[in-house]
Design an enzyme around this catalytic site. Structure first.
Site, short mmCIF file in Angstrom:
data_model
loop_
_atom_site.label_atom_id
_atom_site.label_comp_id
_atom_site.label_asym_id
_atom_site.label_seq_id
_atom_site.Cartn_x
_atom_site.Cartn_y
_atom_site.Cartn_z
N GLU A 234 0.83 -1.21 0.00
CA GLU A 234 0.00 0.00 0.00
C GLU A 234 0.86 1.26 0.00
O GLU A 234 0.75 2.13 0.87
CB GLU A 234 -0.99 -0.02 1.18
CG GLU A 234 -2.02 -1.14 1.05
CD GLU A 234 -3.17 -1.05 2.06
OE1 GLU A 234 -2.98 -0.48 3.14
OE2 GLU A 234 -4.26 -1.57 1.74
N GLU A 332 -5.73 -7.49 -1.76
CA GLU A 332 -6.29 -7.55 -0.41
C GLU A 332 -7.77 -7.24 -0.50
O GLU A 332 -8.16 -6.23 -1.09
CB GLU A 332 -5.66 -6.48 0.51
CG GLU A 332 -4.31 -6.82 1.05
CD GLU A 332 -3.85 -5.81 2.10
OE1 GLU A 332 -4.71 -5.16 2.73
OE2 GLU A 332 -2.63 -5.69 2.28
#
Ligand code: CA
Length: 698
Positions: A234, A332
């Site tokens: 991320e 995810e």
């Protein structure tokens, strides 16, 4: 967030302008991949297979356990789980699950059982349910000086090796998720590993390269099947303590180069979050292209509670494929199967204002979410797979927070331990605790696989059995206090195939309880009930319905009202001034300097009322009235039905006039209003009229 991105963009562009000058000083670890030194990123040349295919097509020979698991996966069936077939699902579609916490969970006493209740290796259960990949995060050194783990599974490379080795035994490939941090990295936080804290970018790049190489070598040596390597987690504008793209890209390049060298069969992925931030993914991809970062997969997190729609996700990822030829995936995602927390440590998503996005918090809702994410990725131009986040991070005990806390501290099975304070004092060091996603796992609190785990094995062929009610949509009623409360006889069931069907409901409320709502004034009530076995809820708002149009002049004009100026007042209009309004920001204003020039009526006609008894109320304040004659009135078919005297006594002294007992027959016209007559004195009469209401009298 947006501002930060804009600043980073400017910084990167600025850095780009000096690129030629800086190239000679490129960190040694990034030399061969420095911008502009290659004609094209390697990922786009020989190493890049056609989108949607896996370059490690040369399958390693399967172990007997892996073969057995695949056979079991092919035979998965369910009598209760509805799975709509995913159209166009590629054969080699990645079905991944992150189970980074498993070693710490097992150390804490957690055992995993398959759907039949048989205890097995978690990795075996996952392989038997159609999973193809296991994702594992890797932190550089998640331990304090005394060796106490920071928690979150204490996932250093040795932990990853343990998980990867077991995964390989069952034919599961590994997605290695390098955070390049000693603990959690996400859009809010990309802290540099302590050991690298004093390094300049050149040294750090070399360190990242060497570290990635050593880690991947360890995985290889242990027989792990490295299918994909993530260079950062991320990394929305930061990585490894670096916050300019000029430096971020060096770390990514280092990771990619190490991967190409040690695991040439593996895909290199970059990973970002917040696809809903307009233009953000396009800007990241542009940076990566500008610096010629060598990667194959542009991967995204997708949590439906925060990350926009699947349509948007598909659109922004497809743009990257169209522009740069990259593969895409959801690396995810997760969904709650229950709102309940089971480990005494609060959950990210749960009850008390938890957001239910598209699906009920049910086992079926969880499966439907996974299925629809898979369909969205399968629909992408070059979507290669999905990966569920921490699908086995369940409670480590059932009796108390104290029992669990002791295990989280000792084994690192909570999201953070108190020891993390030395590295991340502001967040982990303060809010350490257990699993925030135990209600999003595919295992119940006893470790037994939920039916929803079968969704992975059933995606490709579907399991379109007869839909059953899965949850009940909340019913909402708004009832005038004068009307009886009539609860609905049916409610909408959310069916297992996500369609809606009305079903009969039985409410837990007596006639007397409902009647009491009419006497309780304006208030909110909640009535529970049952539709079959499923709980139902009806929310009731008891209101005083106002039959007047524009009752507080909030339209900013006289809509609904008629003013008859009988003495030519200097000022007579609707005015916006919150401090002079009884309610809202608008009111009716009057003023006249001349003596005897305030006389008017303000009234409204209402038709279509049901037969019954009504009341009318209106408020006024004002001053300098001298001798006054002011009153509220109501007429029925032109005949006065009642009046209520009013007065003006000074600023902010509101007086309410209320005419009650207005008897109306069906078809009659009701006129309500205010008559104002002021002789005036001093500066002349002035006043404000607001908050009119005509409602049923009960
Ligand atoms: Ca929890």
């Amino acid at each position: 967030m947006r501002k930060t991105i804009a600043v980073l963009l400017a910084a990167a562009l600025l850095a780009g302008a000096f690129l030629t000058a800086c190239r000679g000083a490129a960190p040694s670890g990034a030399e061969t991949k420095a911008p502009g030194q290659e004609s094209a990123a390697p990922g786009q040349e020989t190493k890049a297979p056609a989108p949607g295919t896996d370059p490690s097509a040369a399958e390693p020979e399967l172990t007997p356990e892996a073969k057995a698991a695949r056979e079991a996966a092919a035979a998965v069936s369910s009598d209760t789980l509805y799975v709509k077939k995913v159209e166009g699902l590629p054969e080699d579609f990645i079905l991944g699950m992150d189970v980074s916490s498993v070693i710490a969970e097992e150390a804490s006493g957690v055992r995993y059982l398959d759907a039949a209740g048989q205890e097995k290796d978690l990795l075996q259960i996952l392989a038997e349910n159609g999973l193809t990949h296991i994702r594992v995060r890797v932190w550089n050194h998640p331990f304090d000086a005394d060796g106490n783990g920071y928690g979150g599974g204490n996932n250093d490379i040795d932990t990853a090796v343990q998980i990867g080795r077991r995964a390989a035994q069952y034919g599961l490939k590994l997605i290695v998720d390098f955070h390049y941090s000693d603990f959690w990295a996400d859009p809010a936080k990309q802290m540099v590993p302590l050991a690298w804290a004093d390094m300049d970018i050149e040294e750090k790049t070399e360190a990242a390269y060497q570290y990635t190489k050593e880690c991947l070598q360890k995985l290889r040596d242990a027989g792990c099947l490295v299918g994909m390597v993530q260079v950062g987690n991320e990394t929305n504008g930061a990585l490894c303590g670096e916050t300019t793209w000029f430096n971020i890209q060096y770390i990514m390049q280092a990771g990619a180069r190490a991967t190409r060298e040690v695991c040439p069969e593996a895909l290199v992925a970059v990973h970002f979050a917040n696809p809903e931030n307009e233009g953000s993914y396009a800007s990241y991809a542009k940076k990566l292209d500008y610096y010629q970062v060598d990667y194959d997969v542009f991967a995204s997190s997708y949590y439906p509670y925060w990350h926009g729609t699947l349509d948007n996700l598909k659109s922004v990822l497809d743009d990257i494929t169209k522009t740069y030829g990259k593969k895409t995936m959801v690396i995810e995602t997760s969904y709650a199967y229950t709102a309940e927390d089971t480990d005494f440590s609060g959950n990210t998503i749960g009850d008390g204002g938890g957001i239910i996005k598209d699906y009920p918090f049910s086992v079926q809702g969880q499966a439907n979410h996974v299925r629809n994410v898979a369909q969205a990725v399968a629909d992408m131009e070059a979507g290669i797979g999905i990966c569920y986040w921490e699908g086995a991070w369940i409670t480590v005990g059932t009796s108390s927070w104290e029992e669990n806390h002791e295990k989280w501290e000792r084994y690192g099975s909570g999201w953070a331990s108190s020891y993390a304070a030395v590295y991340d004092p502001k967040d982990a060091g303060k809010y350490y605790g257990g699993s925030a996603v135990d209600n999003q796992a595919f295992f119940d609190a006893q470790g037994r696989a939920l039916e929803s785990l079968k969704v992975f094995a059933l995606l490709g062929k579907g399991n379109e059995i007869a839909p059953q009610p899965d949850a009940i949509e909340d019913a909402h009623l708004t009832v005038d206090l004068a009307e009886p409360v009539v609860l609905p006889e049916t409610v909408n069931a959310v069916m297992t195939d996500d369609s809606r069907q009305p079903v009969p409901v039985v409410w837990d409320a007596t006639e007397e309880e409902l009647a009491a709502m009419n006497r309780g004034g304006a208030a909110s009530y909640t009535v529970t009930g049952k539709a079959g076995d499923l709980p139902a809820v009806c929310y009731i708002e008891m209101i005083e319905f106002n039959f007047l149009e524009n009752p507080g002049f909030e339209t900013g004009d006289l809509t609904g009202w008629t003013v008859t100026d009988l003495a030519k007042a200097d000022q007579l209009y609707v005015e916006e001034k919150v401090t002079d309004s009884k309610e809202g920001t608008w009111h009716m204003h009057f003023w006249s300097e001349q003596k005897g020039s305030v006389e008017f009526t303000l009234e409204q006609e209402v038709t279509g009322l049901k037969a019954g008894t009504y009341q009318f109320a209106v408020s006024i304040m004002g001053g300098d009235g001298g001798e006054t004659d002011i009153y509220a009135y109501a007429k029925v078919d032109g005949e006065t039905a009642g009046t209520a005297p009013l007065e003006i006594t000074g600023y902010d002294q509101w007086h309410e006039g209320r005419v009650t007992g207005i008897a109306v027959q069906e078809g009659q016209t009701v006129t309500v209003g205010v008559y104002v007559k002021c002789a005036g004195e001093g500066n002349g009469a002035w006043g404000k009229i607001d908050k009119a209401m005509l409602n049923s009298q009960h």
